[in-house]
Write a protein that holds these residues in place. Structure first.
Motif, PDB file in Angstrom:
ATOM      1  N   GLY A  49      27.836 -75.535  -2.834  1.00 32.88           N
ATOM      2  CA  GLY A  49      28.827 -76.602  -3.361  1.00 32.88           C
ATOM      3  C   GLY A  49      28.319 -77.381  -4.565  1.00 32.88           C
ATOM      4  O   GLY A  49      29.018 -77.825  -5.465  1.00 32.88           O
ATOM      5  N   GLN A  50      26.799 -77.590  -4.608  1.00 39.32           N
ATOM      6  CA  GLN A  50      26.342 -78.274  -5.803  1.00 39.32           C
ATOM      7  C   GLN A  50      26.637 -77.534  -7.141  1.00 39.32           C
ATOM      8  O   GLN A  50      26.610 -78.261  -8.041  1.00 39.32           O
ATOM      9  CB  GLN A  50      25.020 -78.805  -5.461  1.00 39.32           C
ATOM     10  CG  GLN A  50      23.924 -77.176  -5.363  1.00 39.32           C
ATOM     11  CD  GLN A  50      22.756 -77.695  -5.178  1.00 39.32           C
ATOM     12  OE1 GLN A  50      22.157 -78.350  -5.918  1.00 39.32           O
ATOM     13  NE2 GLN A  50      22.022 -76.765  -4.227  1.00 39.32           N
ATOM     14  N   PHE A  51      26.939 -76.373  -7.130  1.00 41.10           N
ATOM     15  CA  PHE A  51      27.252 -75.583  -8.164  1.00 41.10           C
ATOM     16  C   PHE A  51      28.435 -75.598  -8.585  1.00 41.10           C
ATOM     17  O   PHE A  51      28.790 -75.030  -9.698  1.00 41.10           O
ATOM     18  CB  PHE A  51      26.655 -74.231  -8.231  1.00 41.10           C
ATOM     19  CG  PHE A  51      25.140 -74.257  -7.803  1.00 41.10           C
ATOM     20  CD1 PHE A  51      24.188 -74.594  -8.798  1.00 41.10           C
ATOM     21  CD2 PHE A  51      24.649 -73.756  -6.748  1.00 41.10           C
ATOM     22  CE1 PHE A  51      22.986 -74.440  -8.403  1.00 41.10           C
ATOM     23  CE2 PHE A  51      23.383 -73.850  -5.989  1.00 41.10           C
ATOM     24  CZ  PHE A  51      22.527 -74.142  -7.159  1.00 41.10           C
ATOM     25  N   VAL A  52      29.444 -76.155  -7.957  1.00 42.24           N
ATOM     26  CA  VAL A  52      30.967 -76.062  -8.180  1.00 42.24           C
ATOM     27  C   VAL A  52      31.227 -77.367  -9.286  1.00 42.24           C
ATOM     28  O   VAL A  52      30.856 -78.518  -8.948  1.00 42.24           O
ATOM     29  CB  VAL A  52      31.912 -76.227  -7.249  1.00 42.24           C
ATOM     30  CG1 VAL A  52      33.225 -76.405  -7.364  1.00 42.24           C
ATOM     31  CG2 VAL A  52      31.555 -75.115  -6.224  1.00 42.24           C
ATOM     32  N   HIS A  53      31.816 -77.039 -10.460  1.00 40.55           N
ATOM     33  CA  HIS A  53      31.915 -78.040 -11.572  1.00 40.55           C
ATOM     34  C   HIS A  53      33.540 -78.306 -11.727  1.00 40.55           C
ATOM     35  O   HIS A  53      34.007 -79.022 -12.169  1.00 40.55           O
ATOM     36  CB  HIS A  53      31.255 -77.384 -12.964  1.00 40.55           C
ATOM     37  CG  HIS A  53      29.791 -77.587 -12.582  1.00 40.55           C
ATOM     38  ND1 HIS A  53      29.073 -77.160 -13.869  1.00 40.55           N
ATOM     39  CD2 HIS A  53      29.123 -78.318 -11.833  1.00 40.55           C
ATOM     40  CE1 HIS A  53      27.599 -77.662 -13.526  1.00 40.55           C
ATOM     41  NE2 HIS A  53      27.668 -78.107 -12.229  1.00 40.55           N
ATOM     42  N   SER A  54      34.396 -77.106 -11.117  1.00 40.02           N
ATOM     43  CA  SER A  54      35.659 -77.112 -11.706  1.00 40.02           C
ATOM     44  C   SER A  54      36.403 -76.833 -10.090  1.00 40.02           C
ATOM     45  O   SER A  54      35.918 -75.711  -9.548  1.00 40.02           O
ATOM     46  CB  SER A  54      36.236 -76.230 -12.606  1.00 40.02           C
ATOM     47  OG  SER A  54      37.461 -76.020 -12.717  1.00 40.02           O
ATOM     48  N   LEU A  55      37.514 -77.736  -9.763  1.00 37.31           N
ATOM     49  CA  LEU A  55      38.119 -77.396  -8.460  1.00 37.31           C
ATOM     50  C   LEU A  55      39.755 -77.743  -8.610  1.00 37.31           C
ATOM     51  O   LEU A  55      40.153 -78.666  -9.329  1.00 37.31           O
ATOM     52  CB  LEU A  55      37.652 -78.587  -7.584  1.00 37.31           C
ATOM     53  CG  LEU A  55      38.440 -78.804  -6.139  1.00 37.31           C
ATOM     54  CD1 LEU A  55      38.261 -77.481  -5.360  1.00 37.31           C
ATOM     55  CD2 LEU A  55      37.942 -79.828  -5.194  1.00 37.31           C
TER      56      LEU A  55
END
Length: 354
Positions: free
Chosen positions: A20-26
């Motif tokens: 999850g720490q690598f998710v920048h766009s949601l």
């Protein structure tokens, strides 16, 4: 991700904890009218994706459910910079704005946007509104006054008659003061071209916007007398401007603004016919002032390369085009037929109409 999707969320849960720490766009799709529930699996996952910078929330236009768990989760995204509010089935080819059947202050759109601004206003860089609900005055003022790092805003009919006077007041935006604001887009907004031009010239949005797009903005009761005089001091300019759906007085008014690259599509016939004179000097003023100071490139509709188009438009328009080419040569302006046709009003067969 969907707000309600237990089976998929069950499989995602462990992966999110690790990655999850690598998710920048949601992108989050909300369930319309969902009763407040903070035990949905999706909200258990949000703390594991703290580095989200871009958030898109897809919702029903008049969803009045608070979705409290999502609003409370906003402070879990300390790096949030870009927010898009998009209604389900949004279509940018809309013409007339719908009249809301609910009080806008009761909608999720209103409450969530206010929460975002209260939590992240100081570092928000872009706001895109792809939902046909008007902004309320208090929310607009917060956006104007408390977002010093705002770079881009897209309005889709969100400036209505009730907000018109507040929006057109010559009050500098915080992002204009910091020279952060770079792009403004208005789609079918209640916007007076004369007052907008005045605010650009006064530097309300900063000294230099990179991009400004006005598409089908204005109203039938526009006061053509409420325009800045040609002697108005110039403190602001626009690098690239696109105008779609305008008449002569609106084009004349916008020509007060210094601009480097100009795209014109779907003009009323008289505006196009008078364009050559406008490049030489403002009409009916006797002034040697040339419209669109600093213009280097003029882009027109690619449809003008078709002989069929010219047969429909008539001889007066064809003659105006020949005069326009001469005027561009005299001013050293590059004339091209590569203006980007907007998807809005895509059912129009001719971009230049009478």
């Amino acid at each position: 991700m969907k707000e309600v999707d237990p089976e998929r969320h069950h499989h995602l849960a462990k992966s999110v904890q690790r990655l999850g720490q690598f998710v920048h766009s949601l992108t989050l799709h909300l369930e319309n009218g969902l009763a407040d529930s903070e035990d949905l699996p999706v909200y258990d996952m949000l703390p594991y994706i703290p580095n989200v910078r871009s958030l898109t929330v897809v919702h029903e236009r008049e969803d009045c459910a608070p979705h409290t768990a999502l609003q409370r989760a906003i402070d879990k995204f300390p790096q949030l910079e870009n927010v898009t509010m998009r209604e389900k089935n949004y279509d940018d080819s809309f013409d007339l704005l719908p009249t809301p059947s609910v009080e806008v202050t009761t909608t999720f759109f209103h409450h969530f946007l206010r929460t975002v601004l209260e939590t992240h206003a100081s570092h928000i860089k872009s706001l895109r509104f792809c939902t046909l609900l008007p902004l309320q005055r208090s929310v607009y003022i917060k956006m104007r006054d408390e977002t010093p790092n705002l770079r881009l805003v897209t309005f889709a009919g969100n400036i209505d008659e009730a907000l018109e006077n507040e929006f057109e007041a010559p009050i500098p935006w915080a992002s204009g003061k910091t020279s952060s604001l770079k792009a403004l887009t208005f789609l079918n907004c209640h916007l007076h071209h004369g007052r907008f031009a005045r605010n650009v010239l006064r530097g309300v949005y900063g000294t230099r916007l990179e991009i400004a797009t006005l598409m089908a903005c204005g109203t039938k009761d526009d006061n053509m007398l409420d325009i800045p005089p040609t002697s108005t001091p110039v403190y602001g300019s626009i690098d690239s401007m696109q105008l779609n759906h305008f008449d002569l007085w609106e084009l004349s008014t916008m020509s007060l603004i210094p601009v480097r690259d100009l795209s014109l599509t779907r003009a009323h016939a008289q505006a196009f016919v008078e364009l050559p004179a406008l490049l030489k000097g403002l009409p009916n003023t006797g002034s040697p002032y040339s419209g669109f100071r600093g213009l280097e490139r003029l882009r027109l509709s690619p449809m003008l390369s078709s002989e069929d188009t010219w047969r429909r438009l008539g001889e007066e328009t064809r003659q105006a085009y020949e005069e326009l080419k001469v005027a561009c040569v005299q001013r050293g302006i590059e004339l091209s037929l590569d203006a980007v046709e907007s998807t809005s009003f895509h059912d129009q067969i001719c971009m230049y109409i009478g």
